[in-house]
Design a protein around this motif. Sequence first.
Motif, short mmCIF file in Angstrom:
data_model
loop_
_atom_site.label_atom_id
_atom_site.label_comp_id
_atom_site.label_asym_id
_atom_site.label_seq_id
_atom_site.Cartn_x
_atom_site.Cartn_y
_atom_site.Cartn_z
N ALA A 92 42.52 31.97 32.16
CA ALA A 92 42.04 33.31 31.79
C ALA A 92 43.10 34.33 32.17
CB ALA A 92 40.74 33.62 32.53
N ALA A 93 43.06 35.45 31.50
CA ALA A 93 43.96 36.57 31.81
C ALA A 93 43.23 37.86 31.46
CB ALA A 93 45.26 36.45 31.04
N VAL A 94 43.63 38.95 32.10
CA VAL A 94 43.02 40.24 31.83
C VAL A 94 44.05 41.10 31.10
CG1 VAL A 94 42.01 42.32 32.85
CG2 VAL A 94 41.56 40.08 33.88
N PHE A 95 43.66 41.61 29.92
CA PHE A 95 44.52 42.49 29.14
C PHE A 95 43.86 43.85 29.07
CE2 PHE A 95 45.65 38.31 27.75
CZ PHE A 95 47.01 38.37 27.53
N TYR A 96 44.67 44.88 29.17
CA TYR A 96 44.17 46.23 28.96
C TYR A 96 45.25 47.04 28.30
CZ TYR A 96 41.97 50.68 29.33
OH TYR A 96 41.42 51.88 28.99
N ASN A 97 44.87 47.74 27.25
CA ASN A 97 45.79 48.63 26.57
C ASN A 97 47.06 47.90 26.15
OD1 ASN A 97 45.89 51.16 25.56
ND2 ASN A 97 46.75 52.12 27.38
N LYS A 98 46.91 46.71 25.61
CA LYS A 98 48.00 45.86 25.12
C LYS A 98 48.91 45.35 26.24
CE LYS A 98 48.10 48.15 20.66
NZ LYS A 98 48.87 48.91 19.70
N SER A 99 48.47 45.45 27.48
CA SER A 99 49.27 44.96 28.60
C SER A 99 48.49 43.90 29.37
CB SER A 99 49.61 46.10 29.57
OG SER A 99 50.45 47.02 28.94
N LYS A 100 49.19 42.88 29.79
CA LYS A 100 48.58 41.82 30.59
C LYS A 100 48.70 42.21 32.06
CE LYS A 100 49.16 36.91 31.55
NZ LYS A 100 50.00 35.75 31.23
N LEU A 101 47.56 42.23 32.75
CA LEU A 101 47.57 42.55 34.17
C LEU A 101 47.93 41.27 34.91
CD1 LEU A 101 44.36 44.74 34.33
CD2 LEU A 101 46.72 45.45 33.98
N ARG A 102 49.00 41.33 35.72
CA ARG A 102 49.56 40.11 36.30
C ARG A 102 49.22 39.89 37.77
NH1 ARG A 102 52.40 41.55 32.17
NH2 ARG A 102 53.63 40.12 30.94
N SER A 103 48.63 40.83 38.41
CA SER A 103 48.32 40.65 39.82
C SER A 103 46.89 41.14 40.05
CB SER A 103 49.33 41.42 40.69
OG SER A 103 49.30 42.78 40.36
N GLU A 104 46.56 41.45 41.27
CA GLU A 104 45.23 41.99 41.59
C GLU A 104 44.98 43.17 40.64
OE1 GLU A 104 41.80 43.35 42.54
OE2 GLU A 104 42.49 41.47 43.36
N CYS A 105 43.95 43.07 39.82
CA CYS A 105 43.77 44.06 38.76
C CYS A 105 42.70 45.10 39.08
CB CYS A 105 43.46 43.36 37.45
SG CYS A 105 42.00 42.32 37.49
N GLY A 106 42.08 45.04 40.24
CA GLY A 106 41.03 46.01 40.57
C GLY A 106 41.51 47.45 40.49
N ASP A 107 42.66 47.74 41.08
CA ASP A 107 43.19 49.11 41.06
C ASP A 107 43.50 49.56 39.64
OD1 ASP A 107 42.95 49.35 43.80
OD2 ASP A 107 45.06 48.88 44.21
N ASP A 108 44.10 48.68 38.85
CA ASP A 108 44.43 49.03 37.47
C ASP A 108 43.19 49.30 36.63
OD1 ASP A 108 47.23 48.92 37.64
OD2 ASP A 108 47.21 46.74 37.42
N ILE A 109 42.18 48.47 36.81
CA ILE A 109 40.94 48.66 36.05
C ILE A 109 40.25 49.95 36.46
CG2 ILE A 109 38.61 47.75 35.64
CD1 ILE A 109 39.92 44.94 35.69
N ARG A 110 40.17 50.21 37.78
CA ARG A 110 39.58 51.46 38.25
C ARG A 110 40.34 52.67 37.69
NH1 ARG A 110 38.38 48.37 42.58
NH2 ARG A 110 40.41 48.61 43.55
N TYR A 111 41.68 52.59 37.71
CA TYR A 111 42.50 53.69 37.19
C TYR A 111 42.19 53.94 35.72
CZ TYR A 111 46.48 56.21 35.35
OH TYR A 111 47.26 57.13 34.70
N GLN A 112 42.12 52.86 34.91
CA GLN A 112 41.89 53.03 33.49
C GLN A 112 40.48 53.58 33.20
OE1 GLN A 112 44.15 53.01 31.31
NE2 GLN A 112 45.78 52.04 32.48
N VAL A 113 39.48 53.11 33.95
CA VAL A 113 38.12 53.63 33.78
C VAL A 113 38.07 55.11 34.15
CG1 VAL A 113 35.74 53.49 34.66
CG2 VAL A 113 36.97 51.40 34.05
#
Length: 117
Positions: A42-63
Amino acid sequence: MESPYLVGKLKCDSLVKAAVSSAIREGIPMTKARLMLPSESAAVFYNKSKLRSECGDDIRYQVERVNARQFFVTQLGWLGAAFDQVNWKARDQALKGKPDMFQTWLAEQTSTFCATV
Protein backbone atom coordinates in the motif's frame (compact mmCIF):
# COMPACT_ATOMS: atom_id res chain seq x y z
CA MET A 1 35.29 -0.87 3.60
CA GLU A 2 31.71 0.35 3.21
CA SER A 3 28.94 -1.21 5.26
CA PRO A 4 26.61 -3.68 3.51
CA TYR A 5 23.70 -1.37 4.36
CA LEU A 6 25.33 1.58 2.59
CA VAL A 7 26.27 -0.53 -0.44
CA GLY A 8 22.68 -1.78 -0.70
CA LYS A 9 21.25 1.71 -0.29
CA LEU A 10 23.51 3.13 -2.97
CA LYS A 11 22.60 0.28 -5.34
CA CYS A 12 18.90 0.80 -4.68
CA ASP A 13 19.22 4.57 -5.23
CA SER A 14 21.02 4.07 -8.55
CA LEU A 15 18.40 1.56 -9.75
CA VAL A 16 15.55 3.91 -8.85
CA LYS A 17 17.23 6.86 -10.58
CA ALA A 18 17.85 4.75 -13.69
CA ALA A 19 14.20 3.58 -13.77
CA VAL A 20 12.85 7.13 -13.38
CA SER A 21 15.23 8.50 -16.02
CA SER A 22 14.25 5.73 -18.42
CA ALA A 23 10.53 6.36 -17.86
CA ILE A 24 10.98 10.11 -18.45
CA ARG A 25 12.99 9.53 -21.65
CA GLU A 26 10.40 7.07 -22.96
CA GLY A 27 7.49 9.34 -22.06
CA ILE A 28 5.86 6.75 -19.82
CA PRO A 29 3.15 8.42 -17.71
CA MET A 30 3.85 8.26 -13.96
CA THR A 31 0.61 6.63 -12.87
CA LYS A 32 0.07 5.56 -9.29
CA ALA A 33 0.61 1.94 -10.28
CA ARG A 34 4.03 2.82 -11.73
CA LEU A 35 5.03 4.63 -8.54
CA MET A 36 4.43 1.57 -6.36
CA LEU A 37 7.47 -0.53 -5.52
CA PRO A 38 7.13 -4.32 -5.98
CA SER A 39 7.28 -5.00 -2.23
CA GLU A 40 4.78 -2.25 -1.29
CA SER A 41 1.36 -3.55 -0.41
CA ALA A 42 0.00 0.00 0.00
CA ALA A 43 1.03 3.61 -0.45
CA VAL A 44 -0.55 6.98 0.32
CA PHE A 45 -0.84 9.52 -2.51
CA TYR A 46 -1.99 13.07 -2.15
CA ASN A 47 -2.08 15.79 -4.74
CA LYS A 48 -0.20 13.60 -7.25
CA SER A 49 2.60 13.00 -4.73
CA LYS A 50 3.49 9.79 -2.96
CA LEU A 51 3.99 10.25 0.77
CA ARG A 52 7.15 8.33 1.62
CA SER A 53 7.46 8.56 5.37
CA GLU A 54 5.22 9.16 8.39
CA CYS A 55 2.30 10.84 6.65
CA GLY A 56 0.27 12.12 9.62
CA ASP A 57 1.75 15.62 9.48
CA ASP A 58 1.31 15.84 5.71
CA ILE A 59 -2.29 14.69 5.84
CA ARG A 60 -3.12 17.10 8.68
CA TYR A 61 -1.46 19.93 6.73
CA GLN A 62 -3.45 19.17 3.57
CA VAL A 63 -6.77 18.88 5.47
CA GLU A 64 -6.07 22.17 7.28
CA ARG A 65 -5.12 23.80 3.96
CA VAL A 66 -8.45 22.75 2.40
CA ASN A 67 -10.34 24.12 5.42
CA ALA A 68 -8.32 27.35 5.40
CA ARG A 69 -8.91 27.85 1.67
CA GLN A 70 -12.64 27.41 2.14
CA PHE A 71 -12.61 29.93 5.03
CA PHE A 72 -10.50 32.53 3.20
CA VAL A 73 -12.64 32.29 0.06
CA THR A 74 -16.10 32.13 1.64
CA GLN A 75 -15.64 34.20 4.79
CA LEU A 76 -12.92 36.70 3.87
CA GLY A 77 -13.73 37.09 0.19
CA TRP A 78 -10.34 36.02 -1.17
CA LEU A 79 -10.14 34.69 -4.69
CA GLY A 80 -9.19 31.02 -4.79
CA ALA A 81 -6.31 31.88 -7.14
CA ALA A 82 -4.96 34.40 -4.60
CA PHE A 83 -5.03 31.79 -1.84
CA ASP A 84 -3.24 29.31 -4.09
CA GLN A 85 -0.44 31.83 -4.75
CA VAL A 86 0.57 31.95 -1.07
CA ASN A 87 3.43 29.59 -0.18
CA TRP A 88 1.76 28.17 2.93
CA LYS A 89 4.40 25.44 3.34
CA ALA A 90 7.18 28.04 3.55
CA ARG A 91 5.11 30.08 6.01
CA ASP A 92 4.58 27.02 8.21
CA GLN A 93 8.28 26.16 8.08
CA ALA A 94 9.21 29.72 9.05
CA LEU A 95 6.85 29.60 12.05
CA LYS A 96 7.83 26.11 13.15
CA GLY A 97 9.22 26.27 16.67
CA LYS A 98 8.11 29.86 17.25
CA PRO A 99 6.05 30.57 20.39
CA ASP A 100 2.28 30.24 20.01
CA MET A 101 1.74 33.89 20.98
CA PHE A 102 4.06 35.04 18.18
CA GLN A 103 2.18 32.86 15.70
CA THR A 104 -1.12 34.33 16.89
CA TRP A 105 0.24 37.87 16.67
CA LEU A 106 1.55 37.28 13.15
CA ALA A 107 -1.77 35.76 12.06
CA GLU A 108 -3.56 38.86 13.36
CA GLN A 109 -1.12 41.16 11.55
CA THR A 110 -1.65 39.40 8.22
CA SER A 111 -5.42 39.06 8.38
CA THR A 112 -8.41 41.36 8.56
CA PHE A 113 -8.86 40.52 12.26
CA CYS A 114 -6.00 42.66 13.63
CA ALA A 115 -7.32 45.15 16.16
CA THR A 116 -3.90 46.72 16.81
CA VAL A 117 -3.61 50.41 15.92
